[in-house]
Write an enzyme that holds these catalytic residues in place. Structure first.
Site, PDB file in Angstrom:
ATOM      1  N   ASP A 294      27.574 -40.125 -94.039  1.00  0.00           N
ATOM      2  CA  ASP A 294      26.504 -39.985 -93.057  1.00  0.00           C
ATOM      3  C   ASP A 294      26.793 -40.750 -91.772  1.00  0.00           C
ATOM      4  O   ASP A 294      26.024 -40.660 -90.808  1.00  0.00           O
ATOM      5  CB  ASP A 294      25.157 -40.408 -93.651  1.00  0.00           C
ATOM      6  CG  ASP A 294      25.134 -41.838 -94.166  1.00  0.00           C
ATOM      7  OD1 ASP A 294      26.148 -42.294 -94.708  1.00  0.00           O
ATOM      8  OD2 ASP A 294      24.085 -42.501 -94.027  1.00  0.00           O
ATOM      9  N   HIS A 295      27.899 -41.481 -91.739  1.00  0.00           N
ATOM     10  CA  HIS A 295      28.317 -42.192 -90.531  1.00  0.00           C
ATOM     11  C   HIS A 295      29.645 -41.669 -89.997  1.00  0.00           C
ATOM     12  O   HIS A 295      30.112 -42.133 -88.964  1.00  0.00           O
ATOM     13  CB  HIS A 295      28.457 -43.686 -90.826  1.00  0.00           C
ATOM     14  CG  HIS A 295      27.168 -44.340 -91.197  1.00  0.00           C
ATOM     15  ND1 HIS A 295      26.490 -45.205 -90.354  1.00  0.00           N
ATOM     16  CD2 HIS A 295      26.403 -44.246 -92.312  1.00  0.00           C
ATOM     17  CE1 HIS A 295      25.386 -45.622 -90.938  1.00  0.00           C
ATOM     18  NE2 HIS A 295      25.307 -45.051 -92.134  1.00  0.00           N
TER      19      HIS A 295
END
Length: 311
Positions: free
Chosen positions: A67-68
């Site tokens: 998610d990063h």
């Protein structure tokens, strides 16, 4: 100098929020912007923003969770298609280069600009005449880093009326005085920089922390920051869950900001259990009970980084 959020959700995107990405706009300072993290879909978020990928100068990855990170290969490729030709440097933990090498080579992506990948283990990772960036390890399930962006003090403004009274016209000696050195005119008059320069413009500090539990390195990274971006994945009634998942609560983020002497706190990286903005208001209230200068990060909104004045 402004903060602009492209994604504020934790874990997976929702209809309301995308996964993590934060831009630091430095248009006046460098005519560019820097980015922190690049979750899946970030390039779509950029299309809906005033940002232009050709102006992206540096990109900092806090850790290698999807998610990063999952938006990075696509964004790097799109930057070239959108006319980006200036060099770009990507910073992040060990493993980042292997991830990008495999992703870009297998997909046969063409990068028509100089791309440098700098893997680090914290410390001073960048410095030039106007900025430096420090990093330190946080406490998460995998190595996760926080970044402290320090704008160096800038010389004060010249008092042009006083210089005119000395008979000094604009020219090379102005630059000498601006640098803080005294000058002597052709007429033999010595002009000291102190008498014609205002106070230096104090540099600002922006701290962006990756996913983390409360930990010792958060405080020095956030020390006297003008703006602190801190995750607040859960409300404080879920403190045990936050610890189990190596995340922070609203109250913990506020306590870090207060102890570090930060001027403003922006909460981000919200759990999907909090859907609408209205559902996030109780989280804001929790944090403000500890640290009043707290705001919720909203996507596609600018947050100016104000320059501190006085002592």
């Amino acid at each position: 100098m402004e903060i602009y959020f492209l994604g504020t959700n934790a874990g997976v995107p929702t209809l309301q929020r995308n996964v993590t990405s934060v831009a630091l706009r430095l248009l006046e300072e460098r005519r560019s912007f820097w980015m922190f993290d690049c979750g899946e879909g970030t390039q779509h978020q950029v299309l809906r923003s005033p940002l232009r990928l050709g102006r992206l100068e540096k990109l900092f990855i806090t850790h290698l969770h999807g998610d990063h990170l999952f938006g990075l290969p696509g964004l790097l490729s799109s930057r070239g298609y959108q006319g980006g030709t200036a060099p770009l440097t990507v910073y992040g933990p060990p493993g980042l280069k292997a991830y990008l090498d495999i992703s870009l080579s297998v997909s046969q992506s063409r990068i028509p600009y100089k791309l440098e990948v700098v893997e680090h283990n914290g410390g001073l990772i960048f410095e030039d005449d106007s900025f430096k960036v420090e990093s330190a390890l946080l406490e998460h399930r995998i190595d996760s880093y926080g970044y402290r962006v320090i704008e160096k003090d800038r010389p004060g403004s010249l008092n042009t009326e006083r210089l005119k009274a000395y008979g000094l016209k604009p020219g090379p000696l102005y630059g000498v005085l601006k640098s803080g050195r005294d000058v002597t005119t052709d007429e033999g008059i010595t002009i000291t920089a102190a008498e014609v320069l205002s106070e230096p413009k104090r540099g600002r500090i922006v701290t962006v922390l990756g996913d983390t539990r409360p930990c010792g390195n958060s405080i020095p990274l956030a020390r006297e920051a003008d703006l602190l971006v801190h995750e607040a994945t859960f409300s404080h009634d879920l403190a045990r869950m936050a610890r189990d998942y190596h995340h922070s609560t609203t109250v913990q983020a506020a306590e870090i900001a207060k102890e570090a002497g930060a001027r403003q706190l922006l909460l981000t990286h919200f759990s999907s259990r909090y859907g609408s903005l209205d559902e996030l208001i109780p989280l804001l209230d929790e944090a403000r009970s500890i640290f009043s200068e707290t705001l919720l990060a909203e996507e596609f909104r600018l947050y100016p980084v104000e320059r501190k004045t006085g002592n």
